[in-house]
Write a protein that holds these residues in place. Structure first.
Motif, PDB file in Angstrom:
ATOM      1  N   ARG A  22       0.908  -1.398   0.085  1.00 19.14           N
ATOM      2  CA  ARG A  22       0.166  -0.160   0.047  1.00 19.14           C
ATOM      3  C   ARG A  22       0.728   1.195   0.201  1.00 19.14           C
ATOM      4  NH1 ARG A  22      -3.188  -1.443   4.066  1.00 19.14           N
ATOM      5  NH2 ARG A  22      -2.123  -0.279   5.519  1.00 19.14           N
ATOM      6  N   LYS A  23       1.760   1.317   0.756  1.00 21.18           N
ATOM      7  CA  LYS A  23       2.872   2.626   0.952  1.00 21.18           C
ATOM      8  C   LYS A  23       3.288   2.607  -0.714  1.00 21.18           C
ATOM      9  CE  LYS A  23       3.385   2.695   5.761  1.00 21.18           C
ATOM     10  NZ  LYS A  23       4.651   2.704   6.875  1.00 21.18           N
ATOM     11  N   LEU A  24       4.058   1.429  -0.875  1.00 23.32           N
ATOM     12  CA  LEU A  24       4.833   1.628  -2.351  1.00 23.32           C
ATOM     13  C   LEU A  24       4.025   2.081  -3.569  1.00 23.32           C
ATOM     14  CD1 LEU A  24       6.962  -1.699  -2.080  1.00 23.32           C
ATOM     15  CD2 LEU A  24       7.641   0.761  -2.005  1.00 23.32           C
ATOM     16  N   HIS A  25       2.559   1.433  -3.456  1.00 21.51           N
ATOM     17  CA  HIS A  25       1.690   2.118  -4.441  1.00 21.51           C
ATOM     18  C   HIS A  25       1.447   3.574  -4.253  1.00 21.51           C
ATOM     19  CE1 HIS A  25      -2.342   2.631  -6.151  1.00 21.51           C
ATOM     20  NE2 HIS A  25      -1.658   1.578  -7.070  1.00 21.51           N
ATOM     21  N   LEU A  26       1.236   3.867  -3.188  1.00 20.80           N
ATOM     22  CA  LEU A  26       0.932   5.457  -2.814  1.00 20.80           C
ATOM     23  C   LEU A  26       2.074   6.177  -3.402  1.00 20.80           C
ATOM     24  CD1 LEU A  26      -0.556   7.722  -1.835  1.00 20.80           C
ATOM     25  CD2 LEU A  26       0.050   7.239   0.355  1.00 20.80           C
ATOM     26  N   TYR A  27       3.169   5.756  -2.756  1.00 23.52           N
ATOM     27  CA  TYR A  27       4.572   6.387  -3.347  1.00 23.52           C
ATOM     28  C   TYR A  27       4.648   6.669  -4.692  1.00 23.52           C
ATOM     29  CZ  TYR A  27       9.551   7.839  -3.230  1.00 23.52           C
ATOM     30  OH  TYR A  27      10.679   8.267  -3.317  1.00 23.52           O
ATOM     31  N   PHE A  28       4.622   5.559  -5.373  1.00 25.30           N
ATOM     32  CA  PHE A  28       4.631   5.634  -6.761  1.00 25.30           C
ATOM     33  C   PHE A  28       3.673   6.730  -7.472  1.00 25.30           C
ATOM     34  CE2 PHE A  28       3.452   3.894 -11.113  1.00 25.30           C
ATOM     35  CZ  PHE A  28       4.931   3.976 -11.522  1.00 25.30           C
ATOM     36  N   ASN A  29       2.570   6.462  -7.056  1.00 24.78           N
ATOM     37  CA  ASN A  29       1.453   7.398  -7.785  1.00 24.78           C
ATOM     38  C   ASN A  29       1.543   8.841  -7.067  1.00 24.78           C
ATOM     39  OD1 ASN A  29      -0.415   5.726  -9.248  1.00 24.78           O
ATOM     40  ND2 ASN A  29      -0.416   4.586  -7.648  1.00 24.78           N
TER      41      ASN A  29
END
Length: 300
Positions: free
Chosen positions: A285-292
């Motif tokens: 979830r954190k990686l997905h948010l960071y990427f976006n």
């Protein structure tokens, strides 16, 4: 949108003080109530109803043609010979009403209706006095099945004029059928509106022209909700993506204050999308948010 690009038939007469914008598509069950609510208006000025039918497949066109024959000086029809889609038809009708030269334009979709016979008179009187406002709307009820409920709006905006940014902050709390706006010089409803998931919220930015928007705190119209409604069938993650699409497409058309509000909305929506996508996977979830967030940097 250029009129020569469209197939339509129309008749023209002199300019009324108020042009009433109405769009129809397969509204045979509702359009009689909508038109009658316009024709019952009691005013000290001329008004005219302009109906743009988007090639309805039911009896809508027959019904509105019968009304035109009965009220030839009150109604003008714009009959598309092929379906344009809701947003292009709406923009075409905005531009037609603007080009009539009417001083004010009132909105009423073919499946909504007005309940106060003095609605137009009250709104014209209000806009004549309040020179700092380009748009006014009224309180409204929502009709789902046979149940009417009051459409809520955030306080204090039922009594205090506000700027467009509040519609972004609280999302759009204006019902279409309650709106009247001033037909300003050189006003154009741009085609980029068609790229928005929520075209009405884009239109309010254009017609407010950075002047105030005000509510008349009286219930004068009904917004109809059909069946289960489109939004009830949309998954939460898809709804958030629509909001993101809207905010990103609108961003370039906003002033600094509005952009600041939209930036916060984008961050919130991105976080919600990540939460919906990976509800139980914290790292993912954190990686997905960071990427976006990186992808959306220009809006933040």
């Amino acid at each position: 949108m250029k009129s020569q690009d469209l197939d339509w038939k129309t008749e023209t007469n002199k300019s009324p003080l108020v042009a009433i914008w109405m769009v129809t598509y397969n509204h045979e069950a509702y359009v009689v109530e909508a038109i009658d609510s316009v024709l019952m208006q009691q005013t000290h000025f001329d008004f005219k109803l302009y109906i743009g039918d988007d090639c309805s497949k039911d009896n809508t066109r027959k019904i509105i043609q019968e009304y035109k024959e009965k009220y030839p000086h009150k109604i003008e029809l714009l009959l598309h010979e092929k379906n344009l889609g809701a947003s292009p038809n709406g923009i075409f009708m905005y531009q037609h009403c603007i080009q009539t030269g009417a001083k004010y334009i009132a909105l009423c979709e073919g499946d909504d209706y007005w309940t106060d016979p003095l609605k137009l008179q009250k709104q014209v009187d209000f806009l004549e006095v309040h020179k700092d406002c380009n748009v006014c709307f009224t309180r409204a009820t929502m009709l789902k099945g046979s149940v009417l409920t009051l459409h809520e709006i955030p306080k204090p905006f039922s009594s205090v004029p506000f700027f467009y940014e509040e519609l972004l902050r609280y999302y759009n709390f204006i019902t279409t059928a309650s709106v009247m706006f001033k037909n300003q010089k050189n006003l154009v409803i741009p085609e980029w509106i068609t790229s928005l998931p929520f075209g009405d919220l884009g239109v309010y930015k254009v017609i407010s022209q950075d002047k105030k928007i005000a509510c008349i705190d009286e219930v004068m119209s009904v917004y109809r909700i059909h069946g289960e409604g489109i939004w009830s069938k949309v998954k939460p993650i898809e709804a958030e993506k629509k909001y993101l699409d809207f905010y990103k497409n609108m961003y370039v058309h906003l002033n600094k204050n509005e952009q600041s509000i939209v930036s916060q909305k984008i961050k919130k929506s991105l976080s919600n999308v990540s939460n919906y996508k990976y509800p139980s996977q914290k790292i993912a979830r954190k990686l997905h948010l960071y990427f976006n967030l990186i992808k959306s940097f220009r809006y933040l």
